[in-house]
Design a protein around this motif. Structure first.
Motif, PDB file in Angstrom:
ATOM      1  N   GLU A  32       0.838  -1.196   0.000  1.00 15.27           N
ATOM      2  CA  GLU A  32       0.000   0.000   0.000  1.00 15.27           C
ATOM      3  C   GLU A  32       0.880   1.256   0.000  1.00 15.27           C
ATOM      4  N   PRO A  33       0.351   2.379  -0.480  1.00 17.22           N
ATOM      5  CA  PRO A  33       1.153   3.613  -0.565  1.00 17.22           C
ATOM      6  C   PRO A  33       1.819   4.013   0.753  1.00 17.22           C
ATOM      7  N   TRP A  34       1.148   3.837   1.877  1.00 23.88           N
ATOM      8  CA  TRP A  34       1.729   4.240   3.159  1.00 23.88           C
ATOM      9  C   TRP A  34       2.962   3.424   3.519  1.00 23.88           C
ATOM     10  N   GLU A  35       3.128   2.247   2.921  1.00 24.25           N
ATOM     11  CA  GLU A  35       4.279   1.385   3.227  1.00 24.25           C
ATOM     12  C   GLU A  35       5.523   1.753   2.419  1.00 24.25           C
ATOM     13  N   GLY A  37       7.314   4.370   1.701  1.00 25.37           N
ATOM     14  CA  GLY A  37       8.400   5.188   2.226  1.00 25.37           C
ATOM     15  C   GLY A  37       9.206   4.506   3.318  1.00 25.37           C
ATOM     16  N   ARG A  38       8.708   3.393   3.820  1.00 24.77           N
ATOM     17  CA  ARG A  38       9.367   2.711   4.937  1.00 24.77           C
ATOM     18  C   ARG A  38      10.454   1.754   4.475  1.00 24.77           C
ATOM     19  N   ALA A  39      10.299   1.203   3.307  1.00 26.15           N
ATOM     20  CA  ALA A  39      11.290   0.305   2.712  1.00 26.15           C
ATOM     21  C   ALA A  39      11.107   0.418   1.206  1.00 26.15           C
ATOM     22  N   THR A  40      12.198   0.631   0.491  1.00 30.92           N
ATOM     23  CA  THR A  40      12.084   0.963  -0.925  1.00 30.92           C
ATOM     24  C   THR A  40      13.074   0.182  -1.778  1.00 30.92           C
ATOM     25  N   TRP A  41      12.580  -0.352  -2.877  1.00 27.18           N
ATOM     26  CA  TRP A  41      13.432  -0.998  -3.872  1.00 27.18           C
ATOM     27  C   TRP A  41      14.050   0.098  -4.735  1.00 27.18           C
ATOM     28  N   ALA A  42      15.217  -0.155  -5.254  1.00 26.53           N
ATOM     29  CA  ALA A  42      15.838   0.767  -6.205  1.00 26.53           C
ATOM     30  C   ALA A  42      16.104  -0.009  -7.490  1.00 26.53           C
ATOM     31  N   ASP A  43      15.068  -0.188  -8.283  1.00 22.71           N
ATOM     32  CA  ASP A  43      15.229  -0.941  -9.525  1.00 22.71           C
ATOM     33  C   ASP A  43      14.286  -0.353 -10.575  1.00 22.71           C
ATOM     34  N   PRO A  44      14.786  -0.139 -11.788  1.00 14.02           N
ATOM     35  CA  PRO A  44      13.944   0.462 -12.825  1.00 14.02           C
ATOM     36  C   PRO A  44      12.789  -0.440 -13.263  1.00 14.02           C
ATOM     37  N   PRO A 114      20.358  -4.425   3.591  1.00 19.75           N
ATOM     38  CA  PRO A 114      19.687  -3.695   4.671  1.00 19.75           C
ATOM     39  C   PRO A 114      19.356  -2.250   4.325  1.00 19.75           C
ATOM     40  N   THR A 115      19.931  -1.716   3.264  1.00 18.38           N
ATOM     41  CA  THR A 115      19.658  -0.320   2.913  1.00 18.38           C
ATOM     42  C   THR A 115      18.246  -0.113   2.385  1.00 18.38           C
ATOM     43  N   VAL A 116      17.542  -1.187   1.979  1.00 21.40           N
ATOM     44  CA  VAL A 116      16.166  -1.012   1.502  1.00 21.40           C
ATOM     45  C   VAL A 116      15.238  -0.638   2.652  1.00 21.40           C
ATOM     46  N   GLY A 117      15.650  -0.955   3.861  1.00 22.46           N
ATOM     47  CA  GLY A 117      14.863  -0.581   5.042  1.00 22.46           C
ATOM     48  C   GLY A 117      13.954  -1.691   5.514  1.00 22.46           C
ATOM     49  N   LYS A 118      13.569  -1.566   6.780  1.00 25.51           N
ATOM     50  CA  LYS A 118      12.659  -2.532   7.402  1.00 25.51           C
ATOM     51  C   LYS A 118      11.587  -1.771   8.156  1.00 25.51           C
ATOM     52  N   TYR A 119      10.455  -2.392   8.304  1.00 25.31           N
ATOM     53  CA  TYR A 119       9.371  -1.801   9.103  1.00 25.31           C
ATOM     54  C   TYR A 119       8.517  -2.896   9.670  1.00 25.31           C
TER      55      TYR A 119
END
Length: 119
Positions: A32-35, A37-44, A114-119
Motif C-alpha cells: 500500500e502507498p503508506w508502506e 516510504g518505509r522500505a524501498t526498492w531501487a530498480d527500474p 539492509p539499505t532497503v529498510g525494514k518496518y
C-alpha cells in the motif's frame, strides 16, 4: 484476491541474482502507498499495484509491461503473503510466468540489502 493453487516462489538469493542480470521482468510491488516510504526498492523494473486497488480494479491496474499474460512478473510485498495471493490470482487469470518473492522486502532487507529498510 484468494488463491487456491500451489504458489510458485523465488527466494531472495535467486531474486538478487535476477536483479543483477539483464533479464527483463516486472517487479510488481503490491504494498500500500503508506508502506512505500518505509522500505524501498531501487530498480527500474519496479511497478506499483497496491493490493487494495488491484482487488477493486483487477488486471486493468497492471502496468503495461505486465499486461501480456506471458510477461515475467515477480510479485512482492512486505512479508510475502499478499504477493503469494496476487501470484495465485494472476495464475488463475491466465498469466503463466509469475512468481511470488518468498519473505518479501523484509526478507530481502534482512538477507541481502539492509539499505532497503525494514518496518
Amino acid at each position: 484476491l484468494l488463491a487456491s493453487v500451489n504458489i510458485p516462489e523465488i527466494d531472495v538469493q535467486e531474486f538478487e541474482t535476477l536483479l543483477k542480470s539483464e533479464q527483463e521482468f516486472v517487479l510488481l510491488d503490491v504494498r500500500e502507498p503508506w508502506e512505500l516510504g518505509r522500505a524501498t526498492w531501487a530498480d527500474p523494473r519496479l511497478r506499483l499495484a497496491p493490493l487494495s486497488q488491484l482487488s477493486q480494479q483487477g488486471v486493468s491496474l497492471l502496468p503495461s509491461e505486465a499486461q501480456d499474460q506471458n510477461s515475467k512478473i515477480i510479485v512482492a510485498c512486505h512479508h510475502g503473503i499478499r504477493s503469494a495471493n496476487v501470484t495465485g490470482w494472476l495464475l488463475q487469470q491466465g498469466w503463466t510466468e509469475v512468481v511470488s518473492l518468498r519473505g518479501g522486502i523484509d526478507a530481502y532487507a534482512i538477507q541481502i540489502d539492509p539499505t532497503v529498510g525494514k518496518y
